[in-house]
Design a protein around this motif. Structure first.
Motif, PDB file in Angstrom:
ATOM      1  N   ILE A  20      -3.646  -0.696  13.958  1.00  0.00           N
ATOM      2  CA  ILE A  20      -3.192   0.488  13.220  1.00  0.00           C
ATOM      3  C   ILE A  20      -2.104   0.111  12.221  1.00  0.00           C
ATOM      4  CG2 ILE A  20      -1.999   2.712  13.457  1.00  0.00           C
ATOM      5  CD1 ILE A  20      -3.439   3.025  16.163  1.00  0.00           C
ATOM      6  N   TYR A  21      -1.167  -0.724  12.668  1.00  0.00           N
ATOM      7  CA  TYR A  21      -0.086  -1.160  11.784  1.00  0.00           C
ATOM      8  C   TYR A  21      -0.652  -1.932  10.590  1.00  0.00           C
ATOM      9  CZ  TYR A  21       4.247  -3.324  10.177  1.00  0.00           C
ATOM     10  OH  TYR A  21       5.309  -3.729   9.408  1.00  0.00           O
ATOM     11  N   GLU A  22      -1.586  -2.832  10.861  1.00  0.00           N
ATOM     12  CA  GLU A  22      -2.160  -3.648   9.792  1.00  0.00           C
ATOM     13  C   GLU A  22      -2.891  -2.786   8.761  1.00  0.00           C
ATOM     14  OE1 GLU A  22      -4.544  -6.378  12.004  1.00  0.00           O
ATOM     15  OE2 GLU A  22      -2.970  -7.902  12.102  1.00  0.00           O
ATOM     16  N   LEU A  23      -3.596  -1.756   9.225  1.00  0.00           N
ATOM     17  CA  LEU A  23      -4.320  -0.878   8.306  1.00  0.00           C
ATOM     18  C   LEU A  23      -3.357  -0.079   7.439  1.00  0.00           C
ATOM     19  CD1 LEU A  23      -7.126   0.443  10.694  1.00  0.00           C
ATOM     20  CD2 LEU A  23      -7.389  -1.168   8.786  1.00  0.00           C
ATOM     21  N   ALA A  24      -2.211   0.324   8.030  1.00  0.00           N
ATOM     22  CA  ALA A  24      -1.262   1.165   7.300  1.00  0.00           C
ATOM     23  C   ALA A  24      -0.282   0.357   6.455  1.00  0.00           C
ATOM     24  CB  ALA A  24      -0.489   2.047   8.284  1.00  0.00           C
ATOM     25  N   ASN A  25      -0.108  -0.912   6.798  1.00  0.00           N
ATOM     26  CA  ASN A  25       0.953  -1.692   6.148  1.00  0.00           C
ATOM     27  C   ASN A  25       0.464  -3.069   5.711  1.00  0.00           C
ATOM     28  OD1 ASN A  25       3.443   0.126   6.786  1.00  0.00           O
ATOM     29  ND2 ASN A  25       2.406  -0.116   8.753  1.00  0.00           N
ATOM     30  N   SER A  26      -0.706  -3.117   5.111  1.00  0.00           N
ATOM     31  CA  SER A  26      -1.263  -4.409   4.716  1.00  0.00           C
ATOM     32  C   SER A  26      -0.368  -5.122   3.718  1.00  0.00           C
ATOM     33  CB  SER A  26      -2.665  -4.219   4.123  1.00  0.00           C
ATOM     34  OG  SER A  26      -2.614  -3.376   2.974  1.00  0.00           O
ATOM     35  N   GLY A  27       0.311  -4.364   2.855  1.00  0.00           N
ATOM     36  CA  GLY A  27       1.203  -4.969   1.874  1.00  0.00           C
ATOM     37  C   GLY A  27       2.394  -5.640   2.523  1.00  0.00           C
ATOM     38  N   TYR A  28       2.942  -4.985   3.551  1.00  0.00           N
ATOM     39  CA  TYR A  28       4.066  -5.581   4.271  1.00  0.00           C
ATOM     40  C   TYR A  28       3.660  -6.919   4.908  1.00  0.00           C
ATOM     41  CZ  TYR A  28       6.646  -1.139   4.016  1.00  0.00           C
ATOM     42  OH  TYR A  28       7.320  -0.016   3.600  1.00  0.00           O
ATOM     43  N   ILE A  29       2.483  -6.937   5.513  1.00  0.00           N
ATOM     44  CA  ILE A  29       2.032  -8.158   6.192  1.00  0.00           C
ATOM     45  C   ILE A  29       1.781  -9.276   5.181  1.00  0.00           C
ATOM     46  CG2 ILE A  29       0.150  -9.159   7.535  1.00  0.00           C
ATOM     47  CD1 ILE A  29      -0.019  -6.568   9.081  1.00  0.00           C
ATOM     48  N   ALA A  30       1.203  -8.933   4.029  1.00  0.00           N
ATOM     49  CA  ALA A  30       0.979  -9.937   2.991  1.00  0.00           C
ATOM     50  C   ALA A  30       2.303 -10.513   2.496  1.00  0.00           C
ATOM     51  CB  ALA A  30       0.198  -9.329   1.826  1.00  0.00           C
ATOM     52  N   SER A  31       3.302  -9.634   2.298  1.00  0.00           N
ATOM     53  CA  SER A  31       4.617 -10.103   1.855  1.00  0.00           C
ATOM     54  C   SER A  31       5.309 -10.906   2.943  1.00  0.00           C
ATOM     55  CB  SER A  31       5.492  -8.913   1.447  1.00  0.00           C
ATOM     56  OG  SER A  31       4.934  -8.236   0.336  1.00  0.00           O
ATOM     57  N   LEU A  91       9.432  -7.004  15.186  1.00  0.00           N
ATOM     58  CA  LEU A  91       8.870  -6.956  13.842  1.00  0.00           C
ATOM     59  C   LEU A  91       8.056  -5.685  13.633  1.00  0.00           C
ATOM     60  CD1 LEU A  91       7.671 -10.663  13.311  1.00  0.00           C
ATOM     61  CD2 LEU A  91       9.913  -9.642  12.836  1.00  0.00           C
ATOM     62  N   TYR A  92       7.408  -5.231  14.677  1.00  0.00           N
ATOM     63  CA  TYR A  92       6.547  -4.039  14.602  1.00  0.00           C
ATOM     64  C   TYR A  92       7.332  -2.806  14.183  1.00  0.00           C
ATOM     65  CZ  TYR A  92       3.328  -0.386  16.249  1.00  0.00           C
ATOM     66  OH  TYR A  92       2.518   0.710  16.342  1.00  0.00           O
ATOM     67  N   HIS A  93       8.574  -2.698  14.652  1.00  0.00           N
ATOM     68  CA  HIS A  93       9.364  -1.488  14.405  1.00  0.00           C
ATOM     69  C   HIS A  93      10.129  -1.537  13.092  1.00  0.00           C
ATOM     70  CE1 HIS A  93       8.566   0.610  18.140  1.00  0.00           C
ATOM     71  NE2 HIS A  93       8.749  -0.526  18.804  1.00  0.00           N
ATOM     72  N   ALA A  94      10.068  -2.631  12.358  1.00  0.00           N
ATOM     73  CA  ALA A  94      10.731  -2.731  11.060  1.00  0.00           C
ATOM     74  C   ALA A  94       9.721  -2.425   9.960  1.00  0.00           C
ATOM     75  CB  ALA A  94      11.315  -4.123  10.872  1.00  0.00           C
ATOM     76  N   SER A  95       9.889  -1.311   9.271  1.00  0.00           N
ATOM     77  CA  SER A  95       8.929  -0.876   8.251  1.00  0.00           C
ATOM     78  C   SER A  95       9.257  -1.521   6.917  1.00  0.00           C
ATOM     79  CB  SER A  95       8.950   0.652   8.142  1.00  0.00           C
ATOM     80  OG  SER A  95       8.567   1.246   9.359  1.00  0.00           O
ATOM     81  N   MET A  96       9.035  -2.813   6.841  1.00  0.00           N
ATOM     82  CA  MET A  96       9.326  -3.623   5.650  1.00  0.00           C
ATOM     83  C   MET A  96       8.776  -5.018   5.923  1.00  0.00           C
ATOM     84  SD  MET A  96      13.373  -4.004   6.542  1.00  0.00           S
ATOM     85  CE  MET A  96      13.361  -2.245   6.938  1.00  0.00           C
ATOM     86  N   PRO A  97       8.708  -5.885   4.928  1.00  0.00           N
ATOM     87  CA  PRO A  97       8.350  -7.280   5.215  1.00  0.00           C
ATOM     88  C   PRO A  97       9.301  -7.848   6.259  1.00  0.00           C
ATOM     89  CG  PRO A  97       8.294  -6.887   2.858  1.00  0.00           C
ATOM     90  CD  PRO A  97       8.866  -5.651   3.479  1.00  0.00           C
ATOM     91  N   SER A 110       0.828  -1.194   0.000  1.00  0.00           N
ATOM     92  CA  SER A 110       0.000   0.000   0.000  1.00  0.00           C
ATOM     93  C   SER A 110       0.870   1.255   0.000  1.00  0.00           C
ATOM     94  CB  SER A 110      -0.924  -0.003   1.218  1.00  0.00           C
ATOM     95  OG  SER A 110      -0.148  -0.058   2.406  1.00  0.00           O
ATOM     96  N   ASN A 111       2.121   1.119   0.461  1.00  0.00           N
ATOM     97  CA  ASN A 111       3.064   2.245   0.464  1.00  0.00           C
ATOM     98  C   ASN A 111       3.940   2.232  -0.783  1.00  0.00           C
ATOM     99  OD1 ASN A 111       2.222   3.167   3.002  1.00  0.00           O
ATOM    100  ND2 ASN A 111       3.523   1.666   4.030  1.00  0.00           N
ATOM    101  N   TYR A 112       3.435   1.628  -1.852  1.00  0.00           N
ATOM    102  CA  TYR A 112       4.225   1.431  -3.073  1.00  0.00           C
ATOM    103  C   TYR A 112       4.854   2.720  -3.567  1.00  0.00           C
ATOM    104  CZ  TYR A 112       5.116  -0.028  -7.915  1.00  0.00           C
ATOM    105  OH  TYR A 112       5.699  -0.315  -9.109  1.00  0.00           O
ATOM    106  N   SER A 113       4.093   3.844  -3.554  1.00  0.00           N
ATOM    107  CA  SER A 113       4.588   5.102  -4.098  1.00  0.00           C
ATOM    108  C   SER A 113       5.772   5.657  -3.326  1.00  0.00           C
ATOM    109  CB  SER A 113       3.466   6.147  -4.118  1.00  0.00           C
ATOM    110  OG  SER A 113       2.986   6.369  -2.801  1.00  0.00           O
TER     111      SER A 113
END
Length: 422
Positions: free
Chosen positions: A323-334, A365-371, A179-182
């Motif tokens: 909140i993390y899941e809503l903002a970083n759904s792509g990271y969680i999927a990856s 894991l929460y503090h790493a903004s990536m898969p 979701s943060n692709y851009s």
């Protein structure tokens, strides 16, 4: 032979089976039904009896250290499915059995501060095999076992280098776009992996069998993973959250990963339990734990040992997770995708028992903004796994499985981004 001749032969074969039930025409599977132990009549040691339904073809005994006796029992087939073991003994802590080509391997872990020399021999009155343990002293035993390495049973069919061979086929299925692709469209290439050896410094992590420390094992595995990446993926930069025995806080580990602009965060740990029986690997990604065991692992890995030896329990609330899941759904999927790849490599390729892919609220894991994923590489409370995970061979197998997962994830990721992955 015509059909009439075959019909005449059938009654003759039936008679042979009846008269000679143990002949090769009617061979039975050899079973190891029970292991019992008795003190020698001269008081100089003990004898373990391996109760067999048939005598083994051959056997051997190997004693690589003061606390381990290893045996190989060779027979066309030995069934240990319903084996009965002594409930407790002051001679040994654990007996483990392993399938090997044409037989079984046995690990016998001697109780601490007990010292025995070992010798196996067949029983003269039955098909049983006997293992004699004769009392000796520590100095003599240490001299005899000096510079000897234990047998790693899986080594008979596998080596670490074979795990590094490319998969013959990589699925063309695309990975989900973040979701943060851009935010990182100018950095689509997968070129930074952050490896996080858990604990360190005054925080030893779990203390396993014979006082092995989680922090030491995961640092060794982390460096092996990094070495594999540097050798086989030279275009990928390896960043360690620690590369020596120093303490790094949970939030700081994520900060290191974020500053390095990592494409993947892999946190390495070892499991433990009050019982010595549990064994196997677990792979986690960030989410709400759905089992009691996942909750216990989360609590343990979120606990920090401070410099004054007090413990501090870090908490991640369900609200923060949402909140993390809503903002970083792509990271969680990856993260879920790479977790599945890791589980497959550890189970299918490295032949470690898989306890599955799970979710938990890990602060690191929460503090790493990536898969991001967390790997529990085995139970160091289990004597067999503790010895495996402290061996160079065992660490190489685990590291090579992790490396393969990273390599395959990189290929799929870059293929989904239309990179040339030749």
């Amino acid at each position: 032979m015509n059909n009439y001749g075959q019909l005449l032969l059938l009654p003759l074969l039936s008679c042979l089976f009846f008269l000679f039930p143990e002949s090769p025409l009617h061979a039975q599977e050899n079973s190891l039904d029970r292991v019992s132990i008795a003190e020698r009549s001269d008081g100089k040691g003990h004898v373990l009896r391996f109760h067999m339904t048939q005598s083994v073809d051959s056997f051997d005994v190997y004693q690589p250290s003061v606390d381990l006796v290893q045996m190989t029992l060779y027979s066309s087939s030995i069934d240990t499915t319903n084996i009965t073991l002594p409930e407790q003994s002051d001679v040994f802590d654990e007996i483990s059995f392993y399938d090997i080509p044409n037989g079984i391997g046995v690990d016998l872990y001697i109780t601490k501060n007990k010292y025995f020399s070992s010798k196996a021999y067949p029983d003269g009155h039955s098909d049983d095999l006997l293992l004699g343990l004769t009392k000796t002293n520590k100095i003599d035993l240490e001299y005899v076992t000096r510079d000897m390495e234990p047998l790693i049973w899986s080594r008979l069919t596998m080596n670490a280098e074979s795990l590094l061979v490319e998969d013959t086929e990589i699925s063309s299925a695309e990975l989900p776009k973040d979701s943060n692709y851009s935010k990182f469209k100018d950095k689509l290439k997968f070129d930074v992996v952050v490896i996080d050896p858990g604990h360190g410094g005054h925080d030893p992590g779990s203390i396993g069998y014979r006082n092995v420390k989680e922090k030491d094992i995961v640092l060794d595995i982390a460096k092996k993973v990094g070495d594999y990446i540097k050798e086989y993926l030279p275009d990928v930069k390896v960043v360690y959250t620690r590369d020596d025995d120093t303490f790094v806080g949970l939030q700081e580990r994520g900060s290191i990963a974020n500053k390095a602009e990592g494409d993947l965060f892999v946190s390495l740990h070892c499991n433990s339990f009050s019982s010595r029986q549990p064994h196997g690997t677990e792979v986690y990604f960030l989410g709400l734990e759905k089992s009691e065991t996942a909750l216990e692992v989360m609590k343990r890995e979120n606990r920090l040992v401070r410099a004054d030896n007090d413990t501090e329990q870090k908490e991640l609330t369900q609200e923060e997770l949402l909140i993390y899941e809503l903002a970083n759904s792509g990271y969680i999927a990856s993260s879920e995708r790479i977790a599945g790849m890791l589980e497959h490599q550890l189970d299918d390729r490295a032949q470690r028992r898989s306890r599955g892919v799970k979710q938990a609220r890990f602060v690191v894991l929460y503090h790493a903004s990536m898969p991001a994923v967390l790997v529990e590489s085995g139970f160091i409370s289990n004597p067999s796994e503790a010895r495996y995970l402290t061996s160079d061979y065992g660490q190489s197998i685990i590291a090579s499985a992790i490396f393969r997962s990273i390599r395959n994830y990189k290929k799929k990721y870059e293929k989904s981004q239309h990179f040339n992955t030749k």
